[in-house]
Design an enzyme around this catalytic site. Structure first.
Site, mmCIF file in Angstrom:
data_model
loop_
_atom_site.group_PDB
_atom_site.id
_atom_site.type_symbol
_atom_site.label_atom_id
_atom_site.label_comp_id
_atom_site.label_asym_id
_atom_site.label_seq_id
_atom_site.Cartn_x
_atom_site.Cartn_y
_atom_site.Cartn_z
ATOM 1 N N TYR A 1 0.843 -1.189 0.000
ATOM 2 C CA TYR A 1 0.000 0.000 0.000
ATOM 3 C C TYR A 1 0.882 1.244 0.000
ATOM 4 O O TYR A 1 1.252 1.789 1.042
ATOM 5 C CB TYR A 1 -0.940 0.003 1.203
ATOM 6 C CG TYR A 1 -1.969 -1.107 1.197
ATOM 7 C CD1 TYR A 1 -2.249 -1.818 0.026
ATOM 8 C CD2 TYR A 1 -2.663 -1.453 2.351
ATOM 9 C CE1 TYR A 1 -3.180 -2.832 0.024
ATOM 10 C CE2 TYR A 1 -3.609 -2.467 2.346
ATOM 11 C CZ TYR A 1 -3.864 -3.150 1.179
ATOM 12 O OH TYR A 1 -4.803 -4.161 1.165
ATOM 13 N N HIS B 1 -0.955 -12.226 0.650
ATOM 14 C CA HIS B 1 -1.826 -11.264 -0.013
ATOM 15 C C HIS B 1 -2.592 -11.876 -1.191
ATOM 16 O O HIS B 1 -3.771 -11.569 -1.399
ATOM 17 C CB HIS B 1 -0.994 -10.072 -0.503
ATOM 18 C CG HIS B 1 -1.773 -8.814 -0.631
ATOM 19 N ND1 HIS B 1 -1.208 -7.571 -0.500
ATOM 20 C CD2 HIS B 1 -3.074 -8.585 -0.888
ATOM 21 C CE1 HIS B 1 -2.137 -6.633 -0.662
ATOM 22 N NE2 HIS B 1 -3.277 -7.230 -0.910
ATOM 23 N N SER C 1 -13.033 -4.322 0.324
ATOM 24 C CA SER C 1 -13.938 -3.548 -0.530
ATOM 25 C C SER C 1 -15.389 -3.888 -0.212
ATOM 26 O O SER C 1 -16.178 -4.201 -1.102
ATOM 27 C CB SER C 1 -13.633 -3.810 -2.013
ATOM 28 O OG SER C 1 -14.238 -2.840 -2.838
ATOM 29 N N PRO C 2 -15.774 -3.841 1.069
ATOM 30 C CA PRO C 2 -17.108 -4.308 1.474
ATOM 31 C C PRO C 2 -18.257 -3.417 1.023
ATOM 32 O O PRO C 2 -19.416 -3.837 1.106
ATOM 33 C CB PRO C 2 -17.013 -4.328 3.003
ATOM 34 C CG PRO C 2 -16.018 -3.257 3.320
ATOM 35 C CD PRO C 2 -14.995 -3.343 2.216
ATOM 36 N N LEU C 3 -17.965 -2.215 0.559
ATOM 37 C CA LEU C 3 -19.028 -1.293 0.172
ATOM 38 C C LEU C 3 -19.244 -1.253 -1.334
ATOM 39 O O LEU C 3 -19.848 -0.313 -1.846
ATOM 40 C CB LEU C 3 -18.715 0.116 0.697
ATOM 41 C CG LEU C 3 -18.568 0.220 2.221
ATOM 42 C CD1 LEU C 3 -18.144 1.612 2.619
ATOM 43 C CD2 LEU C 3 -19.862 -0.177 2.912
ATOM 44 N N GLY C 4 -18.749 -2.267 -2.041
ATOM 45 C CA GLY C 4 -18.928 -2.307 -3.484
ATOM 46 C C GLY C 4 -20.400 -2.264 -3.870
ATOM 47 O O GLY C 4 -21.203 -3.057 -3.395
#
Length: 299
Positions: free
Chosen positions: A53, A128, A208-211
């Site tokens: 990152y 990863h 990315s849980p709010l996709g």
């Protein structure tokens, strides 16, 4: 903040995905540190980072160093905070994401992460992404060696299939505690992996849980991705007087006791709003409407 199980540890039901603090468009460091502190103030005790990152072509570890500085500068007790980092990916100057799961690279990456985080042992170290050029067992074998050497306390895998989860479990035993796959209203390909995690007692950390559901800002209007498909999340949010983001995270938490979402944030208000989802209980009627929204069914 409600808690959930991760191995023998208890962690906050909602974690912090620290990635946005270090990639393109990242905030200045003062706001980044304030975001981490706001998460801690809200009861968040799981922070997810990775050595990759950073800006394209820059040195690895920007996010890890930032998280370490933020924790060191926090005025409260951070002994219960679990920092989860990952190794096996890179970001060259062209901005792409490379994969290197070779034992030599993973060992070097883990030891570098250990130094950057400034800890005696990494709380949770995750592969990863599997490297197609390297046998999966060889990559996971490095995690076992690092566990045996005391350089990491717990191990996890990310972006994996159900078969790879079982293979990792066979190698690591109960020291494998988590799986981090992409999962959201818009992307539910990891449904089999989610069910397997519940079966094996592994924490499932959706990235990315709010996709499918985003906002321009906490104070601005919500907007939908993909037309009206996920309108139910916004409808429930309006009825409850909360944000669509909170509804989405509460829906994820209701999917399984194994789920610990790690939404990203780049400002204090965002993670504070996300953390509040841990205390939002949705009714069966609301959950049914949301489920229909994600599967495309008509009510």
């Amino acid at each position: 903040m409600r808690m959930r199980q991760l191995g023998e540890l208890k962690v906050s039901a909602v974690g912090l995905g620290a990635m946005p603090l270090s990639l393109e468009g990242r905030p200045e460091e003062a706001r980044a540190v304030a975001t981490v502190h706001a998460a801690l103030d809200a009861g968040v005790s799981l922070i997810d980072t990775a050595d990759s990152y950073h800006l394209p072509g820059a040195a690895p570890g920007h996010n890890e160093l930032l998280v370490a500085r933020a924790l060191a500068a926090y005025g409260g007790d951070t002994s219960g905070v679990l920092v989860a980092t990952k190794g096996g990916r890179g970001r060259p100057a062209d901005g792409s994401w490379t994969v290197d799961g070779s034992p030599r690279h993973l060992r070097s990456a883990a030891e570098a992460s250990l130094r950057r985080l400034g800890v005696e042992a990494i709380g949770l170290y995750q592969l990863h992404k599997p490297d197609r050029a390297v046998p999966f067992a060889e990559s996971v074998g490095v995690l076992r060696e690092l566990l045996d050497e005391g350089k990491i306390r717990l191990a996890g895998v990310s972006n994996v299939t159900a078969g790879q989860i079982r293979e990792a479990r066979a190698i690591l035993g109960e020291r494998l505690v988590s799986v981090q796959n992409r999962y959201s209203p818009a992307v539910r390909d990891s449904e089999p992996e989610l069910r397997l995690c519940a079966e094996l007692g592994l924490a499932f950390l959706p990235w990315s849980p709010l996709g499918g559901i985003t906002r321009s800002s906490l104070d601005g209007p919500s907007r939908l991705e993909g037309g009206q498909r996920f309108a139910a999340f916004h409808d429930v949010a309006r009825e409850r007087g909360v944000s669509p983001q909170q509804v989405c995270l509460a829906w994820l938490l209701a999917r399984s006791p194994s789920v610990v979402p790690i939404p990203g944030a780049s400002r204090p208000q965002t993670i504070q709003d996300s953390a509040a989802a841990a205390d939002l209980s949705l009714s069966e009627k609301e959950l049914s409407a949301l489920e229909a929204s994600t599967t495309g069914e008509r009510g």
